[in-house]
Design a protein around this motif. Sequence first.
Motif, PDB file in Angstrom:
ATOM      1  N   GLU A 301       0.831  -1.209   0.000  1.00 52.67           N
ATOM      2  CA  GLU A 301       0.000   0.000   0.000  1.00 52.67           C
ATOM      3  C   GLU A 301       0.866   1.259   0.000  1.00 52.67           C
ATOM      4  N   TYR A 302       1.910   1.275   0.846  1.00 51.83           N
ATOM      5  CA  TYR A 302       2.786   2.452   0.904  1.00 51.83           C
ATOM      6  C   TYR A 302       3.554   2.611  -0.400  1.00 51.83           C
ATOM      7  N   ALA A 303       4.110   1.508  -0.919  1.00 53.14           N
ATOM      8  CA  ALA A 303       4.870   1.577  -2.167  1.00 53.14           C
ATOM      9  C   ALA A 303       3.989   2.021  -3.324  1.00 53.14           C
ATOM     10  N   PHE A 304       2.750   1.574  -3.309  1.00 52.42           N
ATOM     11  CA  PHE A 304       1.821   1.944  -4.382  1.00 52.42           C
ATOM     12  C   PHE A 304       1.590   3.456  -4.406  1.00 52.42           C
ATOM     13  N   ARG A 305       1.554   4.070  -3.229  1.00 53.30           N
ATOM     14  CA  ARG A 305       1.355   5.525  -3.169  1.00 53.30           C
ATOM     15  C   ARG A 305       2.501   6.280  -3.832  1.00 53.30           C
ATOM     16  N   LEU A 306       3.670   5.653  -3.909  1.00 61.26           N
ATOM     17  CA  LEU A 306       4.831   6.288  -4.524  1.00 61.26           C
ATOM     18  C   LEU A 306       4.854   6.133  -6.042  1.00 61.26           C
ATOM     19  N   SER A 307       3.931   5.336  -6.558  1.00 62.38           N
ATOM     20  CA  SER A 307       3.907   5.069  -8.001  1.00 62.38           C
ATOM     21  C   SER A 307       2.855   5.922  -8.692  1.00 62.38           C
ATOM     22  N   LYS A 308       2.929   5.931 -10.021  1.00 59.38           N
ATOM     23  CA  LYS A 308       1.932   6.656 -10.807  1.00 59.38           C
ATOM     24  C   LYS A 308       0.568   5.991 -10.709  1.00 59.38           C
ATOM     25  N   GLY A 309       0.588   4.709 -10.339  1.00 60.01           N
ATOM     26  CA  GLY A 309      -0.671   3.975 -10.269  1.00 60.01           C
ATOM     27  C   GLY A 309      -1.641   4.559  -9.278  1.00 60.01           C
ATOM     28  N   SER A 310      -1.126   5.174  -8.197  1.00 59.97           N
ATOM     29  CA  SER A 310      -2.016   5.755  -7.199  1.00 59.97           C
ATOM     30  C   SER A 310      -2.790   6.926  -7.780  1.00 59.97           C
ATOM     31  N   GLU A 311      -2.114   7.702  -8.637  1.00 62.96           N
ATOM     32  CA  GLU A 311      -2.783   8.835  -9.285  1.00 62.96           C
ATOM     33  C   GLU A 311      -3.862   8.332 -10.242  1.00 62.96           C
ATOM     34  N   GLU A 312      -3.525   7.285 -11.002  1.00 63.31           N
ATOM     35  CA  GLU A 312      -4.488   6.733 -11.953  1.00 63.31           C
ATOM     36  C   GLU A 312      -5.687   6.143 -11.216  1.00 63.31           C
ATOM     37  N   GLU A 313      -5.425   5.473 -10.095  1.00 65.49           N
ATOM     38  CA  GLU A 313      -6.515   4.892  -9.324  1.00 65.49           C
ATOM     39  C   GLU A 313      -7.418   5.976  -8.750  1.00 65.49           C
TER      40      GLU A 313
END
Length: 323
Positions: A301-313
């Motif tokens: 969850e934390y690593a995902f927030r650092l990726s572009k995927g969090s913005e897309e989600e």
Amino acid sequence: MSEKSEIKMIDVEMLHLDFKNPRLPSNLTRTERAILKYIASTTSLEDLMEAIAKNGFFPGEPLVAVEEDGKLIVVEGNRRLSAVKLLNDPEQIENPGRLIRSISDAAEKISELPVVVKSSRAEVLPYLGFRHITGVKQWEPLSKARYMRELFTLTSPEDEPSERYKQVARMIGSRSNHIKRSLDALAVYENIEREDFYDIPGLDEESIKFAVLSTALADERIAAFVGTQKKEGNGESNHTHPIIDPKSLSSTSIKDLTNWLYRKNESGVTRVGESRNLKRLGSVLESEKAKKAFMSGSSLEYAFRLSKGSEEEFMEYLYTAQA
């Protein structure tokens, strides 16, 4: 496959179990006795034995056999053949158990079985593939993948890989991308198996969820991470990457992915968690910053927030809310 003109009544003693059966574990000793014992202990064979003892062997669904090395090998109907063999003689396996013995004692012996004999495996493989991969008697995903590879070997090596996948798909009524994904996952699985499942507690051929691995590799970012797809110069994945060469796979990445998918913590949860989180894992692996954090021990969850995927989600949530 079941035309009456092809059916022959053959002595049970002349029929042998299939050592190449894709449902057998790879570490199982390939002897008739060992295979019979495995089928008896893993497939609730007593129920089938009881049904055959009570109603007889259903002649409308004959066994299918091929002649190899002077023997008739049953390639379709190993469980039914095993049931009949144990009805005739339960001592063919060690410690058959009281129930198997009692069913056998009360049953009439069966001397012959209806069999369709084919000239080669190549003649019968497409039929079995359709029956057990897309048909009503489907095998488990790992067994399906092994059978798809057998079908794949029937195609011409001179054809392009994409065409060979299509040929297998036509044989069994599936899709070419599903064939490729299954064969890719099988190549990765065999790497995991060679490494003895990385000593993950409770993980082996029978317990591993092969479908999870196959679903993970359907994400091109995860596929590129382990090497079942190649990245082009522009960073895009090559969807037409041919048959997997074991040398193209990253053993380090496969080990990481296996641990993330299957190794459980004290709470019984893996690092990826539910399979719906695989999309998030793909986003993490696409971002160097997020990947570094995740591989250093941060939560998905934390690593995902650092990726572009969090913005897309987040944008997807906005569009959903707006709708």
